[in-house]
Write an enzyme that holds these catalytic residues in place. Structure first.
Site: not given
Ligand code: AMP
Length: 282
Positions: A150, A31-32, A37, A189
């Site tokens: 990535e 989320g957030a 995403h 974050r």
């Molecule tokens: P998270 O919500 O941080 O667990 O991220 C969920 C998914 O989004 C994970 O597969 C992350 O690698 C991807 N993700 C987060 N930030 C980015 C970004 N800046 N660019 C591409 N993918 C992202």
């Protein structure tokens, strides 16, 4: 758009869609949501009939309680953002109890040593937590395809290993890193950064880009030392680690070998906010 909070209701809906021959793409998130995403969601929508986004702040992958408690949560804003790109999106937003039923703990995984390096070394048990939640989501959603960024490159490698070792019937796709205008990798974050930290955040990516240039002519050790020195001089960011590693095995690159792909990985503190980033070196 439909939001599901329980496994049973989601499973029932997806069973119907699967029986009609629809392909399902899953994007697991905490989320957030931001444009990073959304790039995964768009890729999933381009390749599948149905897109499921899970929104779940997974407690077992946090080694730091404060980081878990401060993790931004806003389901309403997330829902708005998601429906703006895929109007008929399916959102799975369970409570912790729905996923962990009375026992909030991780299973133990063997990821061929990937789990002990970098993020695994600095965040004890992190990849057991990631393995546990992703395996459970794969079981609940049974997607044909799943999309990961990535941005969390080590996580992507860990999940590919999870799928291979457990012979899970899902195709894992990696998607490129989305960045803010100044180069700072988008992250949930980032919302917790001060204005100044966020503005200066491009420093992290600029340093990685220069590291990439230097890697053409200098050794991995020289490049690591140079990066360490840059962060020592920077008043806002504290380097936790900088690693140059083989892009497949994530083994430290002590000497460069022809025909191998290398990547630089970095973890940085801005105050109490931990940021990670990485870049392909060749
Ligand atoms: P998270 O919500 O941080 O667990 O991220 C969920 C998914 O989004 C994970 O597969 C992350 O690698 C991807 N993700 C987060 N930030 C980015 C970004 N800046 N660019 C591409 N993918 C992202």
């Amino acid at each position: 758009m439909a939001v599901f909070h329980t496994k049973e209701s989601l499973r029932a809906e997806l069973l119907q869609l699967r029986n009609k021959g629809r392909t399902i793409g899953l994007v697991p998130t905490m989320g957030a949501l931001h444009k990073g995403h959304l790039s995964l969601v768009k890729e999933a929508a381009a390749q599948n009939n149905v897109v499921v986004v899970s929104i779940f702040v997974n407690p077992t992958q946090f080694d730091n309680k404060e980081d878990l408690n401060k993790y931004p949560r806003d389901l309403e804003a997330d829902t708005k953002l998601l429906t703006s790109v895929v109007p008929d999106i399916i959102i799975f937003a369970p409570e912790v109890e729905e996923i962990y039923t009375g026992d909030v703990s991780s299973a133990s995984f063997d990821f061929d040593g990937l789990e002990f390096r970098m993020e695994g070394r600095y965040r004890k048990g992190h990849f057991d937590g990631v393995g546990t939640i992703v395996k459970r989501l794969f079981e609940i959603v049974a997607p044909h395809n799943a999309y990961f960024g990535e941005k969390d490159y080590q996580q992507l490698q860990v999940i590919k290993t999870l799928v291979k070792k457990h012979q899970l019937p899902v195709q894992v796709h990696g998607c490129p890193i989305e960045r803010e205008e100044n180069g700072l990798a988008m992250s949930s974050r980032n919302e917790r950064l001060t204005k100044e930290q966020r503005k200066e955040g491009g420093f992290i990516y600029r340093t990685l880009q220069t590291a990439k240039e230097k890697f053409g002519t200098e050794s991995a050790t020289e490049v690591r030392e140079w990066v360490t020195e840059q962060f020592k001089r920077h008043p806002l960011f504290e380097l936790e680690y900088m690693e140059i590693a083989d892009a497949d095995t994530l083994q430290t690159a002590d000497v460069k070998t022809n025909n191998r792909k290398y990547r630089a990985f970095i973890a940085v503190y801005a105050g109490d906010v931990r940021l990670i980033d990485n870049i392909a070196l060749n």
